[in-house]
Motif scaffolding. Structure first.
Motif, PDB file in Angstrom:
ATOM      1  N   GLY A 138       0.807  -1.219   0.000  1.00 20.62           N
ATOM      2  CA  GLY A 138       0.000   0.000   0.000  1.00 20.62           C
ATOM      3  C   GLY A 138       0.835   1.262   0.000  1.00 20.62           C
ATOM      4  N   GLY A 139       2.112   1.138   0.367  1.00 13.88           N
ATOM      5  CA  GLY A 139       2.988   2.302   0.369  1.00 13.88           C
ATOM      6  C   GLY A 139       2.807   3.239   1.540  1.00 13.88           C
ATOM      7  N   GLY A 140       1.943   2.902   2.495  1.00 15.63           N
ATOM      8  CA  GLY A 140       1.734   3.785   3.638  1.00 15.63           C
ATOM      9  C   GLY A 140       2.760   3.554   4.724  1.00 15.63           C
ATOM     10  N   GLU A 141       2.672   4.346   5.795  1.00 15.93           N
ATOM     11  CA  GLU A 141       3.645   4.259   6.880  1.00 15.93           C
ATOM     12  C   GLU A 141       3.130   3.432   8.043  1.00 15.93           C
ATOM     13  OE1 GLU A 141       4.545   8.287   7.831  1.00 15.93           O
ATOM     14  OE2 GLU A 141       5.916   8.534   6.144  1.00 15.93           O
ATOM     15  N   GLY A 142       1.841   3.140   8.090  1.00 16.46           N
ATOM     16  CA  GLY A 142       1.280   2.433   9.236  1.00 16.46           C
ATOM     17  C   GLY A 142       1.496   0.940   9.213  1.00 16.46           C
ATOM     18  N   GLY A 143       1.814   0.359   8.058  1.00 17.73           N
ATOM     19  CA  GLY A 143       2.041  -1.079   7.974  1.00 17.73           C
ATOM     20  C   GLY A 143       0.789  -1.897   7.811  1.00 17.73           C
ATOM     21  N   GLY A 144      -0.381  -1.254   7.774  1.00 16.39           N
ATOM     22  CA  GLY A 144      -1.637  -1.987   7.654  1.00 16.39           C
ATOM     23  C   GLY A 144      -1.803  -2.650   6.302  1.00 16.39           C
ATOM     24  N   GLN A 145      -1.155  -2.124   5.277  1.00 20.13           N
ATOM     25  CA  GLN A 145      -1.232  -2.713   3.942  1.00 20.13           C
ATOM     26  C   GLN A 145       0.081  -3.417   3.622  1.00 20.13           C
ATOM     27  OE1 GLN A 145      -2.631   0.924   1.817  1.00 20.13           O
ATOM     28  NE2 GLN A 145      -4.189  -0.450   0.987  1.00 20.13           N
ATOM     29  N   SER A 146       0.495  -4.289   4.530  1.00 18.31           N
ATOM     30  CA  SER A 146       1.737  -5.033   4.362  1.00 18.31           C
ATOM     31  C   SER A 146       1.467  -6.527   4.483  1.00 18.31           C
ATOM     32  CB  SER A 146       2.762  -4.629   5.433  1.00 18.31           C
ATOM     33  OG  SER A 146       3.109  -3.270   5.311  1.00 18.31           O
ATOM     34  N   VAL A 147       2.364  -7.308   3.910  1.00 14.19           N
ATOM     35  CA  VAL A 147       2.350  -8.764   4.074  1.00 14.19           C
ATOM     36  C   VAL A 147       3.769  -9.200   4.412  1.00 14.19           C
ATOM     37  CG1 VAL A 147       0.364  -9.270   2.605  1.00 14.19           C
ATOM     38  CG2 VAL A 147       2.621  -9.040   1.574  1.00 14.19           C
ATOM     39  N   ALA A 148       3.907 -10.323   5.117  1.00  9.91           N
ATOM     40  CA  ALA A 148       5.212 -10.793   5.575  1.00  9.91           C
ATOM     41  C   ALA A 148       5.607 -12.067   4.837  1.00  9.91           C
ATOM     42  CB  ALA A 148       5.181 -11.043   7.077  1.00  9.91           C
ATOM     43  N   LEU A 149       6.803 -12.054   4.280  1.00  9.74           N
ATOM     44  CA  LEU A 149       7.355 -13.215   3.584  1.00  9.74           C
ATOM     45  C   LEU A 149       8.453 -13.800   4.469  1.00  9.74           C
ATOM     46  CD1 LEU A 149       7.585 -15.012   1.072  1.00  9.74           C
ATOM     47  CD2 LEU A 149       9.128 -13.315   0.087  1.00  9.74           C
ATOM     48  N   PHE A 150       8.132 -14.924   5.135  1.00 15.18           N
ATOM     49  CA  PHE A 150       9.075 -15.527   6.084  1.00 15.18           C
ATOM     50  C   PHE A 150      10.017 -16.501   5.392  1.00 15.18           C
ATOM     51  CE2 PHE A 150       5.871 -13.960   8.968  1.00 15.18           C
ATOM     52  CZ  PHE A 150       6.620 -13.505  10.029  1.00 15.18           C
ATOM     53  N   GLY A 151      11.072 -16.885   6.117  1.00 15.18           N
ATOM     54  CA  GLY A 151      12.022 -17.853   5.598  1.00 15.18           C
ATOM     55  C   GLY A 151      13.443 -17.333   5.535  1.00 15.18           C
ATOM     56  N   LEU A 152      13.714 -16.166   6.129  1.00 14.62           N
ATOM     57  CA  LEU A 152      15.069 -15.626   6.155  1.00 14.62           C
ATOM     58  C   LEU A 152      15.801 -16.191   7.373  1.00 14.62           C
ATOM     59  CD1 LEU A 152      14.407 -11.861   5.302  1.00 14.62           C
ATOM     60  CD2 LEU A 152      15.254 -13.641   3.769  1.00 14.62           C
ATOM     61  N   ASN A 153      16.934 -16.832   7.143  1.00 17.40           N
ATOM     62  CA  ASN A 153      17.715 -17.365   8.257  1.00 17.40           C
ATOM     63  C   ASN A 153      18.367 -16.236   9.040  1.00 17.40           C
ATOM     64  OD1 ASN A 153      18.278 -19.940   6.065  1.00 17.40           O
ATOM     65  ND2 ASN A 153      17.570 -20.384   8.117  1.00 17.40           N
ATOM     66  N   SER A 154      18.664 -16.513  10.288  1.00 21.93           N
ATOM     67  CA  SER A 154      19.280 -15.529  11.176  1.00 21.93           C
ATOM     68  C   SER A 154      20.174 -16.269  12.158  1.00 21.93           C
ATOM     69  CB  SER A 154      18.204 -14.736  11.919  1.00 21.93           C
ATOM     70  OG  SER A 154      17.434 -15.609  12.741  1.00 21.93           O
ATOM     71  N   ASP A 155      20.849 -15.524  13.046  1.00 16.78           N
ATOM     72  CA  ASP A 155      21.675 -16.157  14.078  1.00 16.78           C
ATOM     73  C   ASP A 155      20.831 -17.040  14.984  1.00 16.78           C
ATOM     74  OD1 ASP A 155      23.889 -14.890  13.077  1.00 16.78           O
ATOM     75  OD2 ASP A 155      23.801 -13.213  14.493  1.00 16.78           O
ATOM     76  N   ARG A 156      19.592 -16.640  15.233  1.00 20.45           N
ATOM     77  CA  ARG A 156      18.722 -17.426  16.101  1.00 20.45           C
ATOM     78  C   ARG A 156      18.227 -18.685  15.390  1.00 20.45           C
ATOM     79  NH1 ARG A 156      13.273 -15.202  19.220  1.00 20.45           N
ATOM     80  NH2 ARG A 156      12.696 -17.187  20.179  1.00 20.45           N
ATOM     81  N   PHE A 157      17.975 -18.600  14.094  1.00 19.57           N
ATOM     82  CA  PHE A 157      17.503 -19.741  13.319  1.00 19.57           C
ATOM     83  C   PHE A 157      18.404 -19.910  12.092  1.00 19.57           C
ATOM     84  CE2 PHE A 157      13.625 -18.003  15.367  1.00 19.57           C
ATOM     85  CZ  PHE A 157      13.312 -19.094  16.173  1.00 19.57           C
ATOM     86  N   PRO A 158      19.586 -20.532  12.268  1.00 22.37           N
ATOM     87  CA  PRO A 158      20.528 -20.691  11.152  1.00 22.37           C
ATOM     88  C   PRO A 158      20.068 -21.788  10.189  1.00 22.37           C
ATOM     89  CG  PRO A 158      21.380 -21.781  13.108  1.00 22.37           C
ATOM     90  CD  PRO A 158      20.117 -21.073  13.533  1.00 22.37           C
TER      91      PRO A 158
END
Length: 203
Positions: free
Chosen positions: A90-110
């Motif tokens: 949505g391009g707004g600043e509130g985050g209400g028009q957002s979706v999350a794409l999971f699956g990025l590894n990190s130090d906590r979940f290598p």
């Protein structure tokens, strides 16, 4: 008088340039918030939504991607602390028009593996499955139960019990007691062989 005439002629151009500058600043701001790295902070499995933090901001409850969502459907609920790519369509600043794409590894979940041909999956209880496309080998383990399979051999182990199957034979082993079936017959091993409670052979 010439300066006044020049300013009068240039006024609409200056005004338009100011408008364009404001529009460009807005576009830059929207572009910066379009795609960000975030971390899951809260999950509502019942509604298939989550809240994601990015910087000092927190989105409201938003949807997240699943591996598939059609005639073939697969659902995976994200984990609190898991990284994601936050897409603000949505391009707004509130985050209400957002979706999350999971699956990025990190130090906590290598990552589970660094082998390119190996596809692995681990569940929260420790159960793990893996398939090596290069070696044509599949492995699955759940506590004491271990399964391993390839084009040449399938093996299942559970404690002291072990079953091995190949194209030529089937072998069952429990401790010191075993049975082998192949083209030449049935081969038994162990201290005692009985039939319907009657001992027919002893070591």
């Amino acid at each position: 008088m010439f300066d006044a005439l020049l300013r009068l002629q240039l006024a609409p151009i200056v005004e338009r340039l100011a408008q364009m500058e404001t529009q460009l600043e807005d576009l830059y701001r929207r572009a910066e918030s379009f795609c960000r790295i975030g971390v899951c902070q809260e999950v509502d499995a019942a509604s298939n939504t989550c809240k994601v933090s990015h910087g000092e901001l927190l989105t409201p409850a938003i949807r997240f991607f699943n591996p598939s969502a059609g005639a073939q459907t697969e659902t995976r609920i994200p984990t609190v602390g898991e990284q994601c790519l936050l897409l603000n369509y949505g391009g707004g600043e509130g985050g209400g028009q957002s979706v999350a794409l999971f699956g990025l590894n990190s130090d906590r979940f290598p990552p589970l593996s660094s082998v390119a041909s190996l596809t692995s999956r681990r569940y929260p209880d420790g159960t793990q499955s893996a398939y090596d496309a290069a070696g044509h080998v599949m492995n699955w383990s759940n506590g004491p139960t271990v399964f391993s399979g390839s084009r040449e051999q399938v093996e299942i182990s559970l404690g002291a019990a072990r079953l091995v199957m190949t194209a030529a034979a089937i072998s069952v082993q429990v401790g010191a007691v075993g049975m082998l079936l192949d083209a030449s017959g049935v081969h038994l091993s162990g201290p005692v062989v009985d039939h319907q409670g009657r001992v027919i052979s002893t070591a």
